[in-house]
Design a protein around this motif. Structure first.
Motif, PDB file in Angstrom:
ATOM      1  N   GLN A  37      41.195  46.316  38.690  1.00  0.00           N
ATOM      2  CA  GLN A  37      39.819  46.715  38.987  1.00  0.00           C
ATOM      3  C   GLN A  37      39.874  47.888  39.957  1.00  0.00           C
ATOM      4  OE1 GLN A  37      40.569  43.128  39.423  1.00  0.00           O
ATOM      5  NE2 GLN A  37      40.215  43.185  37.223  1.00  0.00           N
ATOM      6  N   GLN A  80      37.674  50.849  42.239  1.00  0.00           N
ATOM      7  CA  GLN A  80      36.400  51.182  42.862  1.00  0.00           C
ATOM      8  C   GLN A  80      36.544  52.491  43.621  1.00  0.00           C
ATOM      9  OE1 GLN A  80      33.222  49.528  42.742  1.00  0.00           O
ATOM     10  NE2 GLN A  80      32.772  51.574  43.548  1.00  0.00           N
ATOM     11  N   TYR A 134      42.665  51.578  32.449  1.00  0.00           N
ATOM     12  CA  TYR A 134      41.572  51.095  33.283  1.00  0.00           C
ATOM     13  C   TYR A 134      40.792  52.266  33.875  1.00  0.00           C
ATOM     14  CZ  TYR A 134      44.347  46.832  33.141  1.00  0.00           C
ATOM     15  OH  TYR A 134      45.067  45.737  32.718  1.00  0.00           O
TER      16      TYR A 134
END
Length: 126
Positions: A2, A4, A115
């Motif tokens: 993930q 950010q 990703y």
């Protein structure tokens, strides 16, 4: 993984910003990382890439000498230091991860990355 991204904002031409991309999940150090940008009405484009070790970096011609990509594997973070910003640098900036740095460097389409993170907006005023 993930991702950010953060650090975007409004800056005057000639100014500087540092973007950060924090990673979580799978082993960050297994992945090469890249920064991309997408201006309004334009396709997403490659900006910079860094190998898993940090030993190899690549830049788009348009940012070479002004932007610096780096990473801190202990902090699971990749950075993009931007100086001498120009109005044409205005875009949403995205970070991405892939096991192959050349997939990042010779970016073809968003689907080719393993990703993606959500973008952060950089606006450079003239």
């Amino acid at each position: 993984v993930q991702l950010q991204a953060s650090g975007g904002g409004l800056v005057q031409a000639g100014g500087s910003l540092r973007l950060s991309c924090a990673a979580s999940g799978r082993t960050f150090s297994n992945y090469a990382m890249g920064w991309f940008r997408q201006a309004p009405g334009k396709a997403r484009e490659f900006v910079a890439a860094i190998s898993w070790s940090g030993g190899n970096t690549y830049y788009a011609d348009s940012v070479e000498g002004r932007f610096t990509i780096s990473r801190d594997n202990a902090e699971n973070t990749v950075y993009l230091q931007m100086v001498s910003l120009k109005p044409e640098d205005t875009a949403v900036y995205y970070c991405a991860a892939d096991r192959n740095i050349m997939t990042i460097r010779w970016f073809k389409a968003p689907a080719s990355m393993d990703y993606w993170g959500k973008g952060t907006l950089v606006t450079v005023s003239s």
